[in-house]
Design an enzyme around this catalytic site. Structure first.
Site, PDB file in Angstrom:
ATOM      1  N   HIS A 191      21.542 -36.043 -23.081  1.00  0.00           N
ATOM      2  CA  HIS A 191      22.226 -34.570 -22.768  1.00  0.00           C
ATOM      3  C   HIS A 191      22.129 -34.076 -21.462  1.00  0.00           C
ATOM      4  O   HIS A 191      21.142 -34.334 -20.908  1.00  0.00           O
ATOM      5  CB  HIS A 191      21.125 -33.735 -23.957  1.00  0.00           C
ATOM      6  CG  HIS A 191      21.978 -32.657 -24.563  1.00  0.00           C
ATOM      7  ND1 HIS A 191      21.951 -31.589 -23.368  1.00  0.00           N
ATOM      8  CD2 HIS A 191      22.456 -32.409 -25.493  1.00  0.00           C
ATOM      9  CE1 HIS A 191      22.619 -30.602 -24.174  1.00  0.00           C
ATOM     10  NE2 HIS A 191      22.871 -30.724 -25.461  1.00  0.00           N
ATOM     11  N   HIS A 197      15.092 -29.597 -32.693  1.00  0.00           N
ATOM     12  CA  HIS A 197      16.215 -28.943 -32.890  1.00  0.00           C
ATOM     13  C   HIS A 197      16.561 -28.684 -34.514  1.00  0.00           C
ATOM     14  O   HIS A 197      17.857 -28.633 -34.468  1.00  0.00           O
ATOM     15  CB  HIS A 197      17.459 -29.664 -32.064  1.00  0.00           C
ATOM     16  CG  HIS A 197      18.470 -28.486 -31.857  1.00  0.00           C
ATOM     17  ND1 HIS A 197      19.494 -28.953 -30.727  1.00  0.00           N
ATOM     18  CD2 HIS A 197      18.267 -27.330 -31.510  1.00  0.00           C
ATOM     19  CE1 HIS A 197      20.191 -27.786 -30.628  1.00  0.00           C
ATOM     20  NE2 HIS A 197      19.675 -26.735 -31.058  1.00  0.00           N
ATOM     21  N   CYS A 246      24.712 -31.434 -32.446  1.00  0.00           N
ATOM     22  CA  CYS A 246      23.265 -31.894 -32.770  1.00  0.00           C
ATOM     23  C   CYS A 246      22.725 -31.243 -34.023  1.00  0.00           C
ATOM     24  O   CYS A 246      22.391 -31.992 -34.994  1.00  0.00           O
ATOM     25  CB  CYS A 246      22.396 -31.315 -31.573  1.00  0.00           C
ATOM     26  SG  CYS A 246      22.904 -31.879 -29.937  1.00  0.00           S
ATOM     27  N   ASP A 292      23.458 -39.118 -32.278  1.00  0.00           N
ATOM     28  CA  ASP A 292      23.700 -38.002 -33.365  1.00  0.00           C
ATOM     29  C   ASP A 292      25.221 -37.554 -33.356  1.00  0.00           C
ATOM     30  O   ASP A 292      25.495 -37.284 -34.373  1.00  0.00           O
ATOM     31  CB  ASP A 292      22.747 -36.742 -32.968  1.00  0.00           C
ATOM     32  CG  ASP A 292      22.919 -36.269 -31.513  1.00  0.00           C
ATOM     33  OD1 ASP A 292      23.791 -36.820 -30.776  1.00  0.00           O
ATOM     34  OD2 ASP A 292      22.131 -35.219 -31.281  1.00  0.00           O
ATOM     35  N   HIS A 293      26.050 -37.996 -32.391  1.00  0.00           N
ATOM     36  CA  HIS A 293      27.368 -37.524 -32.254  1.00  0.00           C
ATOM     37  C   HIS A 293      27.815 -38.288 -31.031  1.00  0.00           C
ATOM     38  O   HIS A 293      27.334 -38.865 -30.174  1.00  0.00           O
ATOM     39  CB  HIS A 293      27.684 -36.031 -32.574  1.00  0.00           C
ATOM     40  CG  HIS A 293      26.962 -35.303 -31.647  1.00  0.00           C
ATOM     41  ND1 HIS A 293      27.092 -35.253 -30.147  1.00  0.00           N
ATOM     42  CD2 HIS A 293      25.883 -34.550 -31.641  1.00  0.00           C
ATOM     43  CE1 HIS A 293      26.477 -34.474 -29.697  1.00  0.00           C
ATOM     44  NE2 HIS A 293      25.500 -34.050 -30.303  1.00  0.00           N
ATOM     45  N   LYS A 322      32.195 -34.590 -28.574  1.00  0.00           N
ATOM     46  CA  LYS A 322      31.446 -33.717 -29.165  1.00  0.00           C
ATOM     47  C   LYS A 322      32.116 -32.512 -29.523  1.00  0.00           C
ATOM     48  O   LYS A 322      32.847 -31.845 -28.764  1.00  0.00           O
ATOM     49  CB  LYS A 322      30.308 -33.665 -28.129  1.00  0.00           C
ATOM     50  CG  LYS A 322      29.096 -32.539 -28.437  1.00  0.00           C
ATOM     51  CD  LYS A 322      28.159 -32.217 -27.578  1.00  0.00           C
ATOM     52  CE  LYS A 322      27.316 -31.242 -27.816  1.00  0.00           C
ATOM     53  NZ  LYS A 322      26.135 -31.290 -26.914  1.00  0.00           N
TER      54      LYS A 322
END
Length: 609
Positions: A321, A167, A106, A373-374, A398
């Site tokens: 998440h 974050h 992240c 984000d990934h 991830k």
């Protein structure tokens, strides 16, 4: 003012030329700058969306996940699969099939997205295993020396907002200096979590840090309790002399360790799982069953307040998440368990946001972008239940610095009347490309005093450029280069070179099960000499490594990529690593607290229903 008008004139001329080249595909911008709506999911697997690999869609879409060229437009039966709103964006817009995150976790990925720069340049990486920011109350974060696209567009008259996950740090020296706060990075308005959603927010079995801390505290308690009992026995049997002070202090220490080990979960929830509006804490800890409605209400309010001026709104979803917090309306609705429920709820949120644009008459004047984000987390697993995303045909997930599954993400752009609906682009692109793209669309200028690794996507999106502006893309894991790709201009082949890969656990598995996330260094990675070579244009799953015997171009590719890596390394300037130990240790004086620390509690939201 003259400078601003010059920028607008230049933009109008540039877009006019580009649009004139494809009159059948694109409309007229009428000289206005678009609103920009950026939607980012958290830990979302590319295989969880319609034509990116979801099995629920009809057979005709499967070639879009293969990485192979096709001119077939995106057409879907929206009633059959679980992400109809996201898929409708692809049907009405342009879909990128080789969209790459700059990191597989992240914090560094989001830093690169906002700045258009590899996270190593901004110091948003670590060198010792701290892959992301670990707490809200740490001093590390995105330096204000970095320039985000929000800063530039704010200076160009845009209203700028961030709703959802941040974050990227909060404080530096006190609990209220907010040096890393979104408002210090160009956003006029912030509402959301300054940290991140995580399993520990609800004392879930899949724990990012609570379980490990409880184990360490219990071990320390047992050692201290044994010491206290030994000292007490020695005093009572007169085997030891001296005062009772060591007995008292060891007993007190054992008691504190015992209490802390049983309360650490509650402390983490209060320390990290809270909401802020701008610089004010509004809910600590969060009441999760109303979080979704609060975020949607905030999006609607921002759009309504700013509909008469250009705006940039970054909606950074807390979905998908872990711990996959899902409202009752969506729980148990998906055939794919809790992860599917959470995915369907996020898709519904996307639909609600797009409906807001429709109701305010802003659809045609707004560029909408959706990504993650990934890649999805393969290790998010309990027993036979999978709580992480699916990365389709791509290897890894991830946390894996180089494998495609960790870095290949959805990329969808919609701008009615400007971008041709249903186009699919198979060229390598990056999340970092959003920076120069939105900056130039908003009438700004890309900074010239630093290296910007992103490239303007507009020519590719409009169809006036056939190939990506990226010849090479580098793939880091922490501060270490794990892989690189080369888009060979002559011949059209896409090469991928792996220098380091994680050792999967157990052997033969496709992830690092039981370890939370794969490491970047140490004895749990393999260093390849010669490096592994894959031809992604023919083998997007990275299943068959090439050798000098099987690939005549092997040494030519290796030499070409090595020279590109050397040239890239010459552009790097050492900066402090924000995620290393010094910037990533919890400090009580940096802990945001709604009330008197450590009694951090407040609810200023009320029930939004």
């Amino acid at each position: 003012m003259l400078h601003l008008e010059h920028s607008w004139s230049w933009l109008a001329v540039m877009v006019g030329v580009l649009l004139g080249a494809r009159p059948s595909a694109c409309g007229d911008l009428s000289g206005s700058r678009p609103n920009i709506l950026l939607l980012m999911a958290d830990d979302f697997g590319i295989g969880d969306i319609g034509c990116y690999g979801n099995n629920s869609i009809r057979q005709g879409c499967e070639n879009h996940s293969s990485g192979l060229p096709t001119k077939t437009p995106v057409t879907m039966d929206l009633a059959l699969h679980t992400t109809p709103n996201i898929d409708r964006l692809a049907e009405d817009g342009v879909m990128l099939t080789q969209h790459i995150a700059a990191a597989s976790v992240c914090t560094p990925s989001r830093a690169a997205f906002l700045t258009g720069r590899y996270p190593l340049r901004s110091g948003m990486v670590s060198s010792n295993g701290y892959r992301v920011l670990q707490w809200t109350g740490v001093s590390g974060g995105l330096s204000t020396n970095e320039i985000t696209f929000a800063k530039i567009l704010k200076d160009r008259g845009y209203a700028t907002g961030l709703i959802g996950k941040w974050h990227l740090g909060l404080n530096c020296e006190s609990s209220s200096d907010h040096c890393h706060h979104p408002l210090n990075h160009g956003f006029d308005h912030f509402y959301g979590m300054p940290f991140s959603m995580m399993g520990d927010c609800i004392h879930w079995e899949l724990s990012e840090k609570r379980a490990g801390m409880e184990h360490k505290l219990n071990v320390c308690f047992q050692i201290m309790a044994f010491a206290a009992l030994t000292l007490t026995a020695g005093k009572l049997t007169h085997l030891t002399s001296g005062s009772w002070t060591p007995v008292v202090w060891s007993t007190v220490a054992a008691t504190l360790l015992f209490v802390t080990s049983y309360s650490i979960g509650v402390l983490i929830v209060h320390a990290d799982c809270f909401l802020m509006r701008n610089r004010t804490i509004t809910e600590q800890p969060m009441h999760f069953q109303r979080t979704t409605s609060l975020l949607l209400k905030e999006v609607s309010s921002f759009v309504q307040r700013n509909k008469h001026r250009p705006f940039l709104l970054f909606v950074s979803f807390l979905h998908v998440h872990t711990p996959l917090i899902t409202t009752e309306k969506f729980r148990g609705k998906s055939a794919h368990g809790l992860y599917g429920d959470n995915t369907e709820e996020m898709d519904w949120m996307v639909g609600q946001i797009l409906d807001t644009l429709d109701m305010e008459g802003l659809t045609n004047s707004t560029l909408v972008y959706f990504t993650s984000d990934h890649g999805g987390s393969l290790e998010a697993q309990l027993g036979k239940e999978q709580y992480g995303g699916w990365n389709g045909i791509y290897k890894g997930g991830k946390g894996m610095g180089g494998w495609e599954g960790g870095i290949r993400v959805p990329g969808i752009f919609r701008w009615p009347g400007v971008l041709q609906a249903g186009r699919v682009i198979h060229e390598p692109t990056s999340l970092m490309d959003v920076f120069p793209t939105v900056v130039q669309l908003g009438g700004g200028e890309v900074p010239q005093d630093r290296v910007i690794d992103g490239r303007d996507l507009l020519p590719l999106l409009l169809g006036t450029a056939q190939h990506s502006a990226h010849e090479f893309l580098l793939h880091y894991c922490e501060n270490l280069l794990h892989a690189a790709r080369w888009r060979q201009r002559d011949g059209g082949r896409l090469w991928k070179v792996h220098y380091t890969t994680p050792l999967f656990h157990p052997e033969g598995a496709g992830a690092c099960y039981g370890r939370g996330v794969c490491p970047c260094s140490g004895d749990q990675v393999a260093h390849h000499d010669p490096p592994l070579l894959f031809d992604l244009s023919r083998d997007p799953s990275e299943a068959h490594a090439l050798t000098p015997d099987t690939e005549p171009s092997f040494y030519h590719v290796m030499d070409t990529v090595a020279r590109a890596v050397e040239e890239h390394c010459r552009t790097l300037i050492p900066v402090p690593l924000q995620l290393d130990t010094l910037g990533n240790i919890w400090r009580p004086w940096l802990q945001p607290c709604c009330g008197q620390f450590p009694l951090c509690w407040c609810d200023r939201e009320g029930d939004p229903r």
